[in-house]
Design a protein around this motif. Structure first.
Motif, PDB file in Angstrom:
ATOM      1  N   THR A 147      -0.018  12.814  -8.162  1.00  0.00           N
ATOM      2  CA  THR A 147      -0.987  12.321  -7.744  1.00  0.00           C
ATOM      3  C   THR A 147      -1.414  11.718  -6.083  1.00  0.00           C
ATOM      4  N   SER A 148      -1.864  12.833  -5.519  1.00  0.00           N
ATOM      5  CA  SER A 148      -1.887  12.379  -3.729  1.00  0.00           C
ATOM      6  C   SER A 148      -3.011  11.867  -3.135  1.00  0.00           C
ATOM      7  N   VAL A 149      -2.967  10.238  -3.168  1.00  0.00           N
ATOM      8  CA  VAL A 149      -3.206   9.015  -2.728  1.00  0.00           C
ATOM      9  C   VAL A 149      -3.785   9.088  -1.189  1.00  0.00           C
ATOM     10  N   GLY A 150      -5.286   9.132  -1.356  1.00  0.00           N
ATOM     11  CA  GLY A 150      -5.715   8.772  -0.047  1.00  0.00           C
ATOM     12  C   GLY A 150      -6.172   7.546   0.822  1.00  0.00           C
ATOM     13  N   GLN A 151      -6.311   6.792  -0.600  1.00  0.00           N
ATOM     14  CA  GLN A 151      -6.697   5.689   0.257  1.00  0.00           C
ATOM     15  C   GLN A 151      -6.397   3.926  -0.735  1.00  0.00           C
ATOM     16  N   VAL A 152      -5.349   3.591  -0.144  1.00  0.00           N
ATOM     17  CA  VAL A 152      -5.194   1.936  -1.729  1.00  0.00           C
ATOM     18  C   VAL A 152      -6.126   0.374  -0.736  1.00  0.00           C
ATOM     19  N   HIS A 203       2.271   8.856  -6.801  1.00  0.00           N
ATOM     20  CA  HIS A 203       3.001  10.323  -6.436  1.00  0.00           C
ATOM     21  C   HIS A 203       4.245  10.600  -7.032  1.00  0.00           C
ATOM     22  N   ASP A 204       5.004   9.877  -7.048  1.00  0.00           N
ATOM     23  CA  ASP A 204       6.641  10.665  -7.601  1.00  0.00           C
ATOM     24  C   ASP A 204       6.263  10.396  -8.792  1.00  0.00           C
ATOM     25  N   ARG A 220       0.983  -1.227   0.361  1.00  0.00           N
ATOM     26  CA  ARG A 220      -0.038   0.001   0.020  1.00  0.00           C
ATOM     27  C   ARG A 220       0.809   1.051  -0.058  1.00  0.00           C
ATOM     28  N   LYS A 221       2.153   1.477   1.234  1.00  0.00           N
ATOM     29  CA  LYS A 221       2.887   2.497   0.898  1.00  0.00           C
ATOM     30  C   LYS A 221       3.892   2.543  -0.295  1.00  0.00           C
TER      31      LYS A 221
END
Length: 136
Positions: free
Chosen positions: A112-117, A107-108, A99-100
């Protein structure tokens, strides 16, 4: 205003202005789906064809849904480096680490900012190459 009175950042922008081009760059939703699937395949060490990925925009952050097979590593005496990393921890610990990785790499690469996976295990991948259907 003379160039000598601009701040350091403004001077740098002014100096680089001649190399900038007008236009925009966009990433299609299909490309984002493929990017997320490729990142997940790498993070889980499974074939890309076995990964299903979905993305949704939620309040300024991307929500990612993944369906991937669970990797069952080979016995230690036949395992390679790729399989060793899949044995570390419980299923939940492995999913948390993946997930991390997915959030950081998305993002890299896409900014994109990821809020949830969300991760759903959908089958089993034995972590060894298959020779079924191949001519040897």
């Amino acid at each position: 205003m003379s160039a000598g009175t601009l701040g350091f950042e403004q001077e740098a922008q002014l100096a680089n202005h001649h190399t900038m081009r007008a236009g925009y760059t966009s990433i299609s939703s299909g490309t984002m789906h493929q990017l997320v699937a490729a990142i997940a395949a790498d993070a889980f060490n499974v074939p890309l064809r076995d990964v299903r990925a979905g993305i949704h925009d939620g309040q300024g952050q991307v929500s990612v849904q993944l369906a991937v097979p669970l990797v069952i590593p080979m016995p230690p005496e036949t395992a390679g480096k790729e399989q060793v990393k899949n044995r570390a921890g419980t299923l939940f610990e492995r999913a948390a680490e993946a997930r991390k990785i997915v959030a950081q790499r998305l993002h890299d690469l896409a900014g994109t900012s990821v809020g949830q996976v969300d991760i759903r295990f959908t089958g089993v991948h034995h972590g060894k190459p298959s020779t079924a259907g191949r001519v040897l």
